[in-house]
Structure formats: C-alpha cells, structure tokens
Design a protein around this motif. Structure first.
Motif, PDB file in Angstrom:
ATOM      1  N   LYS A   1      64.755 193.328  97.128  1.00 25.43           N
ATOM      2  CA  LYS A   1      65.544 192.281  97.969  1.00 25.43           C
ATOM      3  C   LYS A   1      64.643 191.376  98.615  1.00 25.43           C
ATOM      4  CE  LYS A   1      68.873 191.688 101.772  1.00 25.43           C
ATOM      5  NZ  LYS A   1      69.735 192.658 102.778  1.00 25.43           N
ATOM      6  N   PHE A   2      63.549 191.396  98.861  1.00 23.68           N
ATOM      7  CA  PHE A   2      62.651 190.534  99.479  1.00 23.68           C
ATOM      8  C   PHE A   2      62.316 189.660  98.235  1.00 23.68           C
ATOM      9  CE2 PHE A   2      58.063 189.396  99.675  1.00 23.68           C
ATOM     10  CZ  PHE A   2      58.157 188.577 100.560  1.00 23.68           C
ATOM     11  N   LEU A   3      61.966 190.218  97.041  1.00 25.75           N
ATOM     12  CA  LEU A   3      61.538 189.428  96.057  1.00 25.75           C
ATOM     13  C   LEU A   3      62.648 188.649  95.418  1.00 25.75           C
ATOM     14  CD1 LEU A   3      59.099 191.725  93.958  1.00 25.75           C
ATOM     15  CD2 LEU A   3      58.516 189.848  95.289  1.00 25.75           C
ATOM     16  N   GLU A   4      63.844 188.985  95.492  1.00 26.31           N
ATOM     17  CA  GLU A   4      65.009 188.252  94.842  1.00 26.31           C
ATOM     18  C   GLU A   4      65.297 187.019  95.873  1.00 26.31           C
ATOM     19  OE1 GLU A   4      67.331 191.650  92.501  1.00 26.31           O
ATOM     20  OE2 GLU A   4      68.295 190.862  94.222  1.00 26.31           O
ATOM     21  N   GLU A   5      65.341 187.545  96.971  1.00 25.10           N
ATOM     22  CA  GLU A   5      65.862 186.226  97.914  1.00 25.10           C
ATOM     23  C   GLU A   5      64.743 185.368  98.188  1.00 25.10           C
ATOM     24  OE1 GLU A   5      66.523 188.501 101.820  1.00 25.10           O
ATOM     25  OE2 GLU A   5      68.531 189.032 101.378  1.00 25.10           O
ATOM     26  N   THR A   6      63.603 185.767  98.197  1.00 28.03           N
ATOM     27  CA  THR A   6      62.607 184.612  98.051  1.00 28.03           C
ATOM     28  C   THR A   6      62.327 183.593  96.956  1.00 28.03           C
ATOM     29  OG1 THR A   6      61.051 186.012  99.719  1.00 28.03           O
ATOM     30  CG2 THR A   6      59.888 184.163  98.532  1.00 28.03           C
ATOM     31  N   ILE A   7      62.564 184.367  95.730  1.00 30.42           N
ATOM     32  CA  ILE A   7      62.491 183.583  94.611  1.00 30.42           C
ATOM     33  C   ILE A   7      63.528 182.676  94.437  1.00 30.42           C
ATOM     34  CG2 ILE A   7      62.570 183.820  92.091  1.00 30.42           C
ATOM     35  CD1 ILE A   7      60.755 186.178  92.343  1.00 30.42           C
ATOM     36  N   MET A   8      64.785 183.233  94.511  1.00 30.34           N
ATOM     37  CA  MET A   8      66.115 182.739  94.341  1.00 30.34           C
ATOM     38  C   MET A   8      66.189 181.348  95.545  1.00 30.34           C
ATOM     39  SD  MET A   8      69.254 184.896  93.625  1.00 30.34           S
ATOM     40  CE  MET A   8      69.025 186.086  95.105  1.00 30.34           C
ATOM     41  N   ALA A   9      65.741 181.589  96.649  1.00 34.99           N
ATOM     42  CA  ALA A   9      65.698 180.405  97.728  1.00 34.99           C
ATOM     43  C   ALA A   9      64.806 179.272  97.368  1.00 34.99           C
ATOM     44  CB  ALA A   9      65.180 181.064  99.273  1.00 34.99           C
ATOM     45  N   ARG A  10      63.573 179.694  96.970  1.00 39.20           N
ATOM     46  CA  ARG A  10      62.495 178.530  96.774  1.00 39.20           C
ATOM     47  C   ARG A  10      63.106 177.795  95.439  1.00 39.20           C
ATOM     48  NH1 ARG A  10      56.412 180.031  96.475  1.00 39.20           N
ATOM     49  NH2 ARG A  10      56.627 177.817  96.309  1.00 39.20           N
ATOM     50  N   ALA A  11      63.636 178.602  94.421  1.00 33.52           N
ATOM     51  CA  ALA A  11      64.144 177.696  93.306  1.00 33.52           C
ATOM     52  C   ALA A  11      65.157 177.048  93.439  1.00 33.52           C
ATOM     53  CB  ALA A  11      64.340 178.777  92.139  1.00 33.52           C
ATOM     54  N   ALA A  12      66.040 177.713  94.445  1.00 40.07           N
ATOM     55  CA  ALA A  12      67.365 176.770  94.662  1.00 40.07           C
ATOM     56  C   ALA A  12      67.099 175.617  95.402  1.00 40.07           C
ATOM     57  CB  ALA A  12      68.317 177.661  95.382  1.00 40.07           C
ATOM     58  N   GLU A  13      66.100 175.663  96.367  1.00 39.82           N
ATOM     59  CA  GLU A  13      65.805 174.330  97.022  1.00 39.82           C
ATOM     60  C   GLU A  13      65.320 173.239  96.068  1.00 39.82           C
ATOM     61  OE1 GLU A  13      64.505 173.717 101.347  1.00 39.82           O
ATOM     62  OE2 GLU A  13      62.803 174.341 100.296  1.00 39.82           O
ATOM     63  N   THR A  14      64.515 173.598  95.190  1.00 34.82           N
ATOM     64  CA  THR A  14      64.088 172.522  94.189  1.00 34.82           C
ATOM     65  C   THR A  14      65.466 172.147  93.440  1.00 34.82           C
ATOM     66  OG1 THR A  14      61.906 173.476  94.006  1.00 34.82           O
ATOM     67  CG2 THR A  14      62.647 172.066  92.497  1.00 34.82           C
ATOM     68  N   ALA A  15      66.277 172.779  93.158  1.00 31.99           N
ATOM     69  CA  ALA A  15      67.226 172.742  92.053  1.00 31.99           C
ATOM     70  C   ALA A  15      68.289 171.636  92.731  1.00 31.99           C
ATOM     71  CB  ALA A  15      67.925 173.803  91.432  1.00 31.99           C
ATOM     72  N   LEU A  16      68.522 172.087  94.006  1.00 34.36           N
ATOM     73  CA  LEU A  16      69.715 171.355  94.964  1.00 34.36           C
ATOM     74  C   LEU A  16      69.143 170.078  95.410  1.00 34.36           C
ATOM     75  CD1 LEU A  16      70.767 174.477  97.200  1.00 34.36           C
ATOM     76  CD2 LEU A  16      72.097 173.143  95.585  1.00 34.36           C
ATOM     77  N   GLU A  17      67.873 169.974  95.476  1.00 33.01           N
ATOM     78  CA  GLU A  17      67.187 168.639  95.766  1.00 33.01           C
ATOM     79  C   GLU A  17      67.616 167.430  94.641  1.00 33.01           C
ATOM     80  OE1 GLU A  17      63.093 168.997  96.772  1.00 33.01           O
ATOM     81  OE2 GLU A  17      63.268 169.749  98.672  1.00 33.01           O
ATOM     82  N   GLU A  18      67.556 168.147  93.618  1.00 33.32           N
ATOM     83  CA  GLU A  18      67.821 167.372  92.380  1.00 33.32           C
ATOM     84  C   GLU A  18      69.120 167.026  92.095  1.00 33.32           C
ATOM     85  OE1 GLU A  18      66.003 169.061  88.998  1.00 33.32           O
ATOM     86  OE2 GLU A  18      63.784 169.102  90.023  1.00 33.32           O
ATOM     87  N   THR A  19      70.130 167.636  92.571  1.00 34.95           N
ATOM     88  CA  THR A  19      71.343 167.704  91.981  1.00 34.95           C
ATOM     89  C   THR A  19      72.710 167.731  93.249  1.00 34.95           C
ATOM     90  OG1 THR A  19      71.830 170.054  92.024  1.00 34.95           O
ATOM     91  CG2 THR A  19      71.002 169.112  89.771  1.00 34.95           C
ATOM     92  N   ALA A  20      72.288 168.234  94.337  1.00 38.04           N
ATOM     93  CA  ALA A  20      73.510 168.447  95.248  1.00 38.04           C
ATOM     94  C   ALA A  20      73.688 167.170  96.151  1.00 38.04           C
ATOM     95  CB  ALA A  20      73.430 169.700  96.269  1.00 38.04           C
TER      96      ALA A  20
END
Length: 280
Positions: A61-80
């Motif tokens: 859970k720690f790995l999934e949450e950390t990886i998704m959060a960091r990747a999502a932040e980059t992706a959302l900055e570009e699109t959202a």
C-alpha cells in the motif's frame, strides 16, 4: 509516461496514466529512500527493516500510494484544470516493482459558480448595548473578508465535493480524539452532546470550510490571479515556520505539493480581496 485525459473540463476530471517499468523502478526507489528517512536507517537496510515492522500488504500500500501520487501530480499539472481537494487514485492491478503499472486519477475542478467581487466589504457599525456601551467585531480584516466572500457565493456546491469535505472532517475528528486519548463516547459525555449533534456540527464545519475555499478559488479564477515563488515561500513559512525546506521536500516526496499550491492561491485571492474590497 502515457496520459489519456477526458475531453473537456468535466467534473470529475479523470485521466488514465500508464507508467513504463523503468518509471515504476525510479519512483519506487524514491519511495524507499523516503522510508529510509522515516525509519532513520541506512538505505541498504531499509527493505529488511521495513519487513520487520510492516506487513506485506502495508508495504504494498505504501509503494502504490507513493508511486501513484507522485506520477499523478506530474500528469495532472499537464492536463487538469484548477481542482479542489486531494486527487482520488485507483490502480488497475496490484503494483509490482520493475513492471509497468497503470492507474486512474480523478479530481474535482473548481465548480462553475459565481462570487461577488465588486461590492465593497464594509465593517458594520457596532450596535449600542442597553447600558450605553458599544461592542466591536472581534474579526480581523482577513477573517471578515473571508466570511463575507463565503456568504457571497452563488450556486450549489456539488454533492461529491461536499461528501469529500465531510469525510475529511470526520477523519480529522477521529484523529483529534486519538490525539487526546478519548473515545467517541467519552467525548460526548464530556461535551454533553448527542450523536446527531456531533454529526450536525461536523457537517456545518465541513460546509463552511468548503464554501470558503470555493469562494476564494472563484475569486482567484475570476480575477485571473497567479501564484509566484514569493507567495509559495510565504505559504511554506506560514505552514511550517523554520522548517520550510523540510515541508517542501516531504510534499514533493509524497506527491502532495498540490496542497501547497491550493493554500497559496487562496492566500493570493484573500490578499486581493482585502486590498480591493475592504473599506476601512
């Protein structure tokens, strides 16, 4: 990283993110480095030490949450578009290090509502009491402007945003009880309140806080304001005086700098309103 975004600025706004194996490995490496800092152990021993303290599921859970959060932040900055609250993240399958991984990120844009940014805000003249004395408002200028703007929002706040705000408020309340070493029953006895009264109070607090955030975000958008580095630095100093770099590093490592930017833009909006609307 591949990003598939929904067309238009819908609410909720959703994106699908696909990470190559190399990207997963890199992000996992960052997560393990953060765990080493948390546990205050050597990076070469962090996996062994973590396995001694956490279950396999907790590590996953720690790995999934950390990886998704960091990747999502980059992706959302570009699109959202500008969004409120925390992104909702959901993996398509269990994460495995050194293998590709995909997930969905969901955010709620600032709602299409309106706020009065033109009528001056005037502090009401205090009323005379029966004994002839006059009371004055205890609200600071910023609190007065904040409350006035909240009352000037026109429209209906989306139910999903309100449900998220209420869930967060309940989570904070439970954490408060835990910090105080109180059970829910002990809290009610001490404050002489019924369960429904607790529910109503939490709802009112969540609604008022969300309404205030909506009002300030609408001012930010309507006035076409922006956040510069000075305001980011000032917000960090407000949140963690003397520990600004430590806080920023932690937010970056956990993919939560969106919290900083939301706080900063609301500070910018409030600064503008105090300067342009408040009549002293």
């Amino acid at each position: 990283m591949e990003i598939s975004a929904m067309e238009g600025q819908t609410s909720p706004f959703e994106i699908d993110v696909y990470l190559e194996a190399e990207e997963v490995t890199s992000l996992a490496s960052g997560a393990w480095k953060r765990m080493a800092r948390i546990l205050k152990c050597d990076e070469n021993r962090v996996r062994q030490r973590t396995e001694e303290l956490l279950t396999t599921r907790e590590i996953q859970k720690f790995l999934e949450e950390t990886i998704m959060a960091r990747a999502a932040e980059t992706a959302l900055e570009e699109t959202a578009p500008l969004f409120m609250g925390a992104p909702e993240l959901e993996g398509d399958s269990p994460l495995r290090e050194r293998e590709p991984f995909s997930f969905r990120a969901r955010v709620y844009p600032v709602p299409s509502m309106d706020v009065d940014c033109e009528t001056p805000i005037v502090r009401k003249r205090p009323k005379a009491a029966k004994d002839g004395t006059r009371s004055t408002s205890s609200l600071s200028d910023r609190d007065l402007v904040r409350e006035t703007l909240r009352a000037r929002v026109h429209g209906t706040i989306p139910d999903r945003l309100l449900r998220k705000a209420l869930a967060l408020k309940k989570e904070q309340f439970q954490q408060h009880l835990a910090d105080k070493g109180l059970t829910y029953r002990e809290y009610r006895i001490a404050h002489r309140v019924k369960p429904q009264e607790v529910e109503d109070e939490l709802y009112d607090e969540a609604f008022d806080e969300l309404s205030t955030d909506v009002a300030l975000d609408l001012v930010f958008v309507k006035q076409e304001l922006s956040v510069n580095q000075d305001k980011i630095d000032a917000t960090l100093a407000e949140l963690a005086p003397g520990r600004e770099k430590e806080l920023f590093d932690e937010l970056s490592a956990t993919g939560k700098t969106w919290m900083l930017h939301q706080k900063a833009r609301r500070n910018v909006a409030l600064d503008w309103a105090v300067e342009h609307l408040l009549k002293r």
